[in-house]
Motif scaffolding. Structure first.
Motif, PDB file in Angstrom:
ATOM      1  N   THR A 258     -38.215 -24.050  -3.010  1.00 35.24           N
ATOM      2  CA  THR A 258     -38.890 -24.461  -1.777  1.00 35.24           C
ATOM      3  C   THR A 258     -40.162 -25.251  -2.089  1.00 35.24           C
ATOM      4  N   SER A 259     -40.972 -24.724  -3.002  1.00 33.82           N
ATOM      5  CA  SER A 259     -42.227 -25.393  -3.352  1.00 33.82           C
ATOM      6  C   SER A 259     -41.973 -26.750  -3.990  1.00 33.82           C
ATOM      7  N   ASP A 260     -40.946 -26.824  -4.840  1.00 31.27           N
ATOM      8  CA  ASP A 260     -40.637 -28.068  -5.536  1.00 31.27           C
ATOM      9  C   ASP A 260     -40.195 -29.150  -4.548  1.00 31.27           C
ATOM     10  N   ILE A 261     -39.300 -28.788  -3.608  1.00 31.64           N
ATOM     11  CA  ILE A 261     -38.826 -29.774  -2.629  1.00 31.64           C
ATOM     12  C   ILE A 261     -39.969 -30.255  -1.753  1.00 31.64           C
ATOM     13  N   LYS A 262     -40.807 -29.326  -1.299  1.00 31.56           N
ATOM     14  CA  LYS A 262     -41.933 -29.719  -0.449  1.00 31.56           C
ATOM     15  C   LYS A 262     -42.931 -30.595  -1.213  1.00 31.56           C
ATOM     16  N   ALA A 263     -43.155 -30.288  -2.485  1.00 30.74           N
ATOM     17  CA  ALA A 263     -44.065 -31.100  -3.295  1.00 30.74           C
ATOM     18  C   ALA A 263     -43.497 -32.505  -3.496  1.00 30.74           C
ATOM     19  N   ARG A 264     -42.194 -32.575  -3.734  1.00 30.14           N
ATOM     20  CA  ARG A 264     -41.554 -33.890  -3.884  1.00 30.14           C
ATOM     21  C   ARG A 264     -41.646 -34.684  -2.577  1.00 30.14           C
ATOM     22  N   ALA A 265     -41.445 -33.996  -1.445  1.00 35.19           N
ATOM     23  CA  ALA A 265     -41.533 -34.661  -0.146  1.00 35.19           C
ATOM     24  C   ALA A 265     -42.952 -35.178   0.099  1.00 35.19           C
ATOM     25  N   GLU A 266     -43.931 -34.354  -0.242  1.00 35.72           N
ATOM     26  CA  GLU A 266     -45.328 -34.760  -0.054  1.00 35.72           C
ATOM     27  C   GLU A 266     -45.665 -35.968  -0.926  1.00 35.72           C
ATOM     28  N   ALA A 267     -45.098 -36.012  -2.123  1.00 31.50           N
ATOM     29  CA  ALA A 267     -45.338 -37.157  -3.011  1.00 31.50           C
ATOM     30  C   ALA A 267     -44.761 -38.442  -2.445  1.00 31.50           C
ATOM     31  N   LYS A 268     -43.799 -38.321  -1.527  1.00 37.70           N
ATOM     32  CA  LYS A 268     -43.185 -39.488  -0.885  1.00 37.70           C
ATOM     33  C   LYS A 268     -43.879 -39.829   0.428  1.00 37.70           C
ATOM     34  N   GLY A 269     -44.997 -39.159   0.704  1.00 41.28           N
ATOM     35  CA  GLY A 269     -45.761 -39.448   1.907  1.00 41.28           C
ATOM     36  C   GLY A 269     -45.351 -38.654   3.123  1.00 41.28           C
TER      37      GLY A 269
END
Length: 456
Positions: A258-269
């Motif tokens: 969950t944390s990894d997907i959300k962090a990746r999403a945040e990195a994409k703006g």
């Protein structure tokens, strides 16, 4: 303050879905899946329980890895016979006002132009309550059914999917302006041609030169579900998914995903609030813990070990019929569901056997059931929500309809008392109910195609 918990019914248009063998239980009604009233009654019941939606799984192949034949799958109703779930959704929508409908469609085998029309039509027919579970498949039998020699390699399927998504976004978001339809009877102009544009797409896999056939639906793009936990799947989810479906593991593992997907999403703006994670769960609920345990032991008498192995063999890409009960199983490289193999390695160790696998599948699947009183199950759901960052749960059926009845009668009132479950539906579309806005936010990758921008 505790977060609100979302609930979906997790189902499939077939008698045998996740918990293999449960269709043989004398109280189970899943043999009625060809009866339309079975589904409309289900929809009414779920809306009565304020479920967010029903999440339809689907496959377009048969489970023929075990023993190199589909015989055991045919005999044991392992997701066969399986009907098209998109057909039954309008009937379910007609008897409800708020229930959402997530439907699995495999983009590898769907022409994007026609698929985009089908989703827009469903969004219109449901009043903006359609969601799409984006999958790229895992069955070689499905690939052979449409004339391929076998599946596209796992990571290559996601590369193809990225292009597919950009194309359907162009059709849904970029082809028609919101005010294109004017309905001017006096001047005999139904749609203003200046506000409808042809989409020109030429990529590695697809070429389309056409305007979208549907006027803008309430959501334009359906609510986007995705169920990939592999590294490539997580990257895809971070780009496209609004709701991510994960299977049960240890809390720390799910929290990590969950944390990894959300962090990746945040990195994409994107905002991390624009991604909700749903955990697959099987609940066996009693008025007391002892009653729940008694029900669980009763259910176990109807489990089909063979059918469970048939399903596992296909989703893991391993023919378990080749191994003796205690012979170590070699996983190797699979083009099936990569994350499933990783989960089994963690649960049973890298040298697991058929016996250890069957010990994991106590109710006919790899999904361990949660057994307890309504109070115990409520605390379990709250614990997962708070400790693993889970927004909601996809609840697979055991014996239908009583497994849903138990949730509605015993669990949901308790969750409401604890302040973690809604007491009424929010207004608006499926996306508005989940996220507070009808259309995809400007930070989503689809937004670049609005108004014809980047539509070429």
């Amino acid at each position: 303050m505790l977060r609100e918990i979302h609930l979906n019914a997790f189902d499939m248009f077939c008698p045998g879905h996740i918990q293999q063998g449960m269709w043989t239980h004398p109280r189970d009604q899943s043999y009625r899946v060809n009866d339309l009233q079975y589904w409309t009654d289900c929809a009414r019941k779920l809306e009565q329980g304020l479920f967010d939606g029903i999440f339809f799984a689907d496959v377009v192949g048969v489970y023929d890895v075990y023993g190199g034949s589909a015989d055991a799958a045919v005999r044991g109703a392992v997701q066969l016979p399986a009907n098209d779930p998109t057909i039954v959704i309008p009937a379910m929508a007609a008897v409800t006002k708020n229930l959402g409908f997530g439907v699995t469609c495999n983009l590898i085998y769907e022409q994007p132009f026609l698929f985009a029309r089908r989703m827009s039509t469903l969004d219109h027919m449901t009043g903006g309550r359609i969601g799409w579970n984006i999958v790229t498949g895992y069955l070689d039998s499905a690939a052979r059914a449409i004339g391929l020699q076998g599946q596209v390699a796992h990571d290559d399927r996601y590369d193809l999917a990225d292009e597919y998504m950009s194309l359907v976004y162009k059709l849904w978001e970029g082809s028609w302006d919101d005010d294109a339809v004017v309905g001017d009877k006096q001047n005999a102009v139904f749609t203003d041609p200046a506000k409808v544009r042809v989409i020109h797409h030429e990529g590695r896999q697809y070429k389309v030169d056409a305007m979208h056939l549907c006027s803008p639906s309430p959501q334009r793009t359906p609510v986007l579900y995705q169920a990939g936990s592999s590294p490539r799947g997580r990257e895809f989810a971070a780009t496209h998914a609004e709701c991510v479906f994960v299977n049960g593991q240890k809390k720390e593992d799910v929290r990590g995903i969950t944390s990894d997907i959300k962090a990746r999403a945040e990195a994409k703006g994107r905002s991390t609030d624009d991604v909700k994670v749903f955990l697959g769960a099987t609940l066996i609920i009693g008025k007391t813990g002892a009653e729940a345990q008694e029900k669980f032991e009763e259910y176990r008498r109807y489990v089909s070990s063979e059918a469970a192995l048939v399903h596992a063999a296909a989703s893991l890409g391993i023919d378990f019929a080749k191994y003796d009960l205690d012979e170590p199983i070699e996983t190797g490289k699979s083009q099936a569901i990569v994350s499933n193999v990783e989960i089994m390695n963690k649960a049973a160790g890298p040298k697991w056997t058929r016996r250890r696998l069957l010990e994991q599948m106590v109710l006919g699947s790899r999904q361990q059931p949660w057994v307890g009183s309504a109070e115990e199950i409520a605390e379990t759901l709250i614990g997962w929500s708070e400790e693993a960052g889970i927004a909601g749960f996809n609840l697979s059926r055991t014996v239908t309809p009583e497994s849903i009845d138990d949730v509605i009668t015993h669990l949901i009132p308790l969750l409401q008392e604890k302040g973690v479950y809604k007491t009424s539906y929010a207004e608006g579309t499926y996306r508005e109910k989940l996220f507070g806005h009808a259309r995809l936010p400007a930070t989503h990758s689809a937004a670049q195609y609005r108004g014809g921008t980047a539509a070429e």
